[in-house]
Design an enzyme around this catalytic site. Structure first.
Site, PDB file in Angstrom:
ATOM      1  N   HIS A  47       0.828  -1.210   0.000  1.00  0.00           N
ATOM      2  CA  HIS A  47       0.000   0.000   0.000  1.00  0.00           C
ATOM      3  C   HIS A  47       0.867   1.266   0.000  1.00  0.00           C
ATOM      4  O   HIS A  47       0.608   2.223  -0.749  1.00  0.00           O
ATOM      5  CB  HIS A  47      -0.914  -0.015   1.230  1.00  0.00           C
ATOM      6  N   GLU A  69      -1.865  -5.506  -4.049  1.00  0.00           N
ATOM      7  CA  GLU A  69      -2.636  -5.060  -2.885  1.00  0.00           C
ATOM      8  C   GLU A  69      -4.020  -5.720  -2.871  1.00  0.00           C
ATOM      9  O   GLU A  69      -4.523  -6.102  -1.815  1.00  0.00           O
ATOM     10  CB  GLU A  69      -2.752  -3.528  -2.960  1.00  0.00           C
ATOM     11  N   ASN A 378      24.380 -26.001  -2.060  1.00  0.00           N
ATOM     12  CA  ASN A 378      25.028 -27.306  -1.992  1.00  0.00           C
ATOM     13  C   ASN A 378      24.361 -28.197  -0.945  1.00  0.00           C
ATOM     14  O   ASN A 378      24.165 -29.396  -1.160  1.00  0.00           O
ATOM     15  CB  ASN A 378      26.504 -27.106  -1.638  1.00  0.00           C
TER      16      ASN A 378
END
Length: 797
Positions: A47, A69, A378
């Site tokens: 917002h 929003e 990894n």
């Protein structure tokens, strides 16, 4: 335009700060979709960015955040559940929002990035058709000419208004007037867009509930003619009183200020110079104490030096703290990364973060991100097993990767633990043999800990196939290179079937470090203390030779040895002692014993670069200035350990005892004698006595000059006639210094002095004098003493 740029800068700083933690919050929301407080926080970010971007006319960004929003608004009202598929779209929109903000930062415009596909998916989530028209970006600079006239008028009005002398009520009224003026302009722009067929009416509807409560009263005041503004001035006085306590809020905001990093770097450099000056002051103070022992002024001088030292240390710590950033800034991006990798690899992985408030120097925080990304990727790919494998092994379906940071002495430790399959040392050795990284002989001699370090070798990978995540054999090599650049150490522990723990030990700062100063012949070197495990005093008998390499037994280990003088090719000119010191260096699983002549002590040093001409010297990381003003080179431990592999047998050699004895004398002038006396008259008397012999004579005015002539190596001296009382360096000190040199170990030193006491004679013998001639003396006696000591041949007389 300057005013716009200032507003734009504030918008960007605020937006980046808001978006920074959004990834982490959204991943957490996916796990806890019922957390209303978290959802409201995320909604407020969207917002706020939407409102500010609308104000600045960034239409593409406004369009995207408006639809974001909408989705978040439905979720917080329970009309929509946050599923992984919904979250994928939201995360994609967050990535686009970041890209748009970066674009605005670089070009002051949000065009060039296509958000249509993402907005269509967001629209479908809220029940729309997905057919949404994307507005064409209008750069703020384009809007300026249209608003030029009102801007000029308002600027003229503002010039006439004296804001400094306004009462609080007048200030409130002026703010109200400016708000009304701005809202009227916005309304006119919206109407123009509606006339052009743009979908402006949808935008207010999404944030109606939020904006109604915030701006209902302001809208009533702004929409009609200015008359209601006047009406509102009366109640505004009461509001001003009520809002008075709220005016303290800006004071809280002012608790922090943004400072240009270059200023902090400059400040850090100045502190470095101050630390050098402090070290110099302490050294001078020690010298003065020794010279003027018992004097009254010493106590006061000591107090001043102590205070300067204390304040400098406190100042240094304070400045270093201003450059410190919480490592959480790096950690915040990993929850999103783990979430994406889990979906890509079809694994269930939970990330547990702790110690994110631990602080590190800004320059290190910037460098540590990439190595951590490689390690965590990894762990996800090679470490944590698939849910089926984990269940078959009796493990929970959900794998865990723990990421934590904590302080340990003057280092920070970042630890990455996983509860996956662990590292199999035998499998690592076999893979390395297959790829030709190590030989069979090396594989047999590797311990488990050393086998774990094989994963950092270039080209090493255990992946069966190359994927987007891993398999190219470059990731962990990058980790090792980057950590070593930071003077850091990597330590790995692993157990098959249980998991792996990787520890990164990194210095808190790269500017000022603790170092061990060591001496080699007349040279000094600084070794970063973080790499020093211990120091040991050894004798020649404790050094053994195995396959052309020097080694020693250190408790239960066999330690490779190398003399630092052999690595840096330091000439052995000083007499070697029966004993030497070994500095045991540690880098990950590797150890090396570095033989040095002396241990000077521990000191706080400021790292200085060598400059363009000298940079790139192998084994040297930089330089620092000692307390006595001399320059000390700082050892690059990583490069040093690599260079040590090419050095053969190291011994505590006594060096060559060459010099004049080697050369055959064919004439009287081949003999060279130095006369050292501060009195020109005494030097002339000695010269007159020796000239008839036909020997070569060299003169020096004091001990320091004599020592410099010796060091230059221009002459091979057969004897020296030395006065005792001289400025700069007396005869006793000169004799002691000369005897340190291997080539002058047997050089006859003859004292010629008026000091006749027994204690003076004893001191002369102790310092290395072979004869003691007292003034006055006869020319024949002096000549006979010199002839005897230089083995002068009779045929030259």
């Amino acid at each position: 335009m300057d005013e716009f740029q200032e507003i734009l800068q504030d918008f960007l700083v605020e937006s980046f700060e808001l978006v920074e933690k959004l990834d982490e919050d959204l991943v957490e929301l996916e796990s806890n979709p019922d957390d209303l407080e978290l959802l409201n926080g995320i909604f407020r970010v969207a917002h706020t960015v939407k409102g500010a971007s609308s104000f600045l006319n960034f239409d593409v960004l406004t369009h995207l955040t408006h639809h974001m929003e909408d989705v978040l608004n439905r979720a917080r009202h329970g009309e929509l559940s946050i599923t992984p598929d919904v979250m994928d779209v939201i995360l994609e929109s967050i990535d686009l929002m970041k890209a748009l903000l970066e674009k605005i930062r670089d070009t002051s415009s949000d065009d060039g990035i296509d958000v249509a596909a993402c907005v269509a998916r967001l629209d479908k989530i809220t029940g729309g058709s997905g057919e949404v028209e994307t507005p064409v970006s209008s750069a703020p600079a384009v809007e300026e000419p249209a608003a030029a006239e009102p801007a000029e008028e308002s600027s003229n009005d503002e010039d006439e208004i004296d804001y400094d002398n306004m009462s609080p009520e007048e200030v409130e009224a002026e703010i109200e007037r400016l708000l009304a003026e701005r809202q009227a302009e916005d309304k006119a722009k919206r109407e123009a867009k509606i006339a052009a067929g743009e979908e402006v009416p949808q935008m207010p509807s999404g944030d109606e509930e939020e904006e109604k409560s915030e701006k209902k009263e302001e809208s009533k005041a702004a929409a009609p003619t200015p008359a209601p503004v006047a009406k509102k001035e009366a109640p505004k006085k009461e509001e001003a009183k009520a809002a008075a306590p709220a005016r303290k809020a800006p004071a809280q905001v002012e608790q922090t200020i943004r400072v240009d990093v270059k200023r902090l770097d400059h400040l850090m450099n100045l502190i470095g110079e101050l630390v050098l000056a402090k070290n110099r002051l302490i050294k001078i103070n020690d010298d003065v104490e020794e010279r003027y022992e018992g004097e009254e002024f010493l106590e006061e001088l000591n107090q001043v030096v102590s205070i300067v030292s204390l304040v400098t240390t406190d100042l240094q710590i304070a400045v270093m703290k201003t450059r410190m950033l919480p490592i959480g800034k790096v950690f915040n991006k990993f929850p999103r990364m783990i979430r994406d990798l889990s979906r890509e690899l079809n694994k269930k992985i939970e990330l547990v973060i702790s110690g994110e408030d631990t602080e590190l120097d800004k320059s290190i925080v910037e460098e540590i991100g990439d190595p951590l990304v490689h390690i965590i990727r990894n762990s996800c790919d090679h470490g944590v097993e698939s849910p089926e494998e984990r269940l078959a092994k009796g493990k929970p379906e959900m794998g865990t990767i723990a990421l934590k940071a904590y302080n340990e002495g003057n280092q920070i430790v970042i630890q990455i633990d996983d509860d996956g399959k662990g590292l199999d040392p035998d499998m690592l050795k076999n893979k390395s043999l297959e790829k030709g990284i190590i030989t069979e002989k090396e594989a047999d001699s590797l311990s488990d800990k050393e086998a774990f370090a094989l994963i950092f070798k270039p080209g090493f990978s255990t992946a069966a196939q190359v994927t987007n995540v891993s398999g190219r054999g470059v990731g962990m090599d990058v980790v090792k290179t980057n950590i070593e650049k930071l003077n850091g150490i990597i330590d790995i522990d692993s157990e098959v079937g249980k998991g792996t723990s990787i520890k990164l030990k990194i210095p808190l700062t790269l500017a000022i470090i603790q170092a061990l100063l060591v001496g080699v012949q007349e040279e000094h070197y600084a070794i970063p203390l973080a790499s020093v495990l211990e120091t040991v005093r050894i004798s020649k008998d404790e050094i053994y030779t195995v396959e052309g390499k020097s080694v020693m037994r250190l408790r239960d280990d066999v330690l490779s040895l190398v003399h630092i003088g052999d690595i840096f090719e330091v000439e052995r000119i000083l007499d070697a002692s029966e004993h030497a010191y070994v500095v045991v260096l540690g880098l990950g699983t590797s150890k090396l014993g570095l033989i040095v002549d002396t241990l000077v002590g521990q000191e706080e040093i400021v790292i200085k670069s060598l400059g363009d001409y000298l940079k790139g010297i192998e084994g040297i990381a930089g330089a620092t200035i000692r307390g006595d003003g001399g320059v000390t080179l700082i050892v690059d431990v990583v490069a040093l350990m690599s260079m040590a592999k090419d050095v053969k047998t190291t011994t505590l050699s006594e060096g060559s005892e060459g010099g004049s004895a080697v050369k055959e004398k064919t004439q009287a002038s081949d003999y060279t004698v130095m006369i050292v006396d501060d009195s020109k008259t005494d030097r002339t008397i000695m010269r007159k006595a020796l000239e008839p012999m036909g020997v070569t004579l060299v003169e020096a005015g004091d001990g320091q000059e004599a020592l410099n002539i010796l060091k230059s190596g221009d002459y091979n001296f057969d004897a020296m006639l030395i006065d005792i009382e001289m400025p700069r360096m007396d005869g006793y000190t000169l004799a002691t210094e000369i005897k340190k040199y291997n080539r002058y170990k047997n050089l006859p030193l003859i004292a010629v002095t008026s000091r006749t006491s027994k204690s003076d004679r004893m001191r002369g013998v102790e310092s290395g004098m072979v004869e003691y001639i007292t003034k006055p003396y006869s020319a024949d006696y002096l000549a006979s003493v010199v002839q005897r000591n230089v083995n002068f041949k009779a045929e030259f007389l």
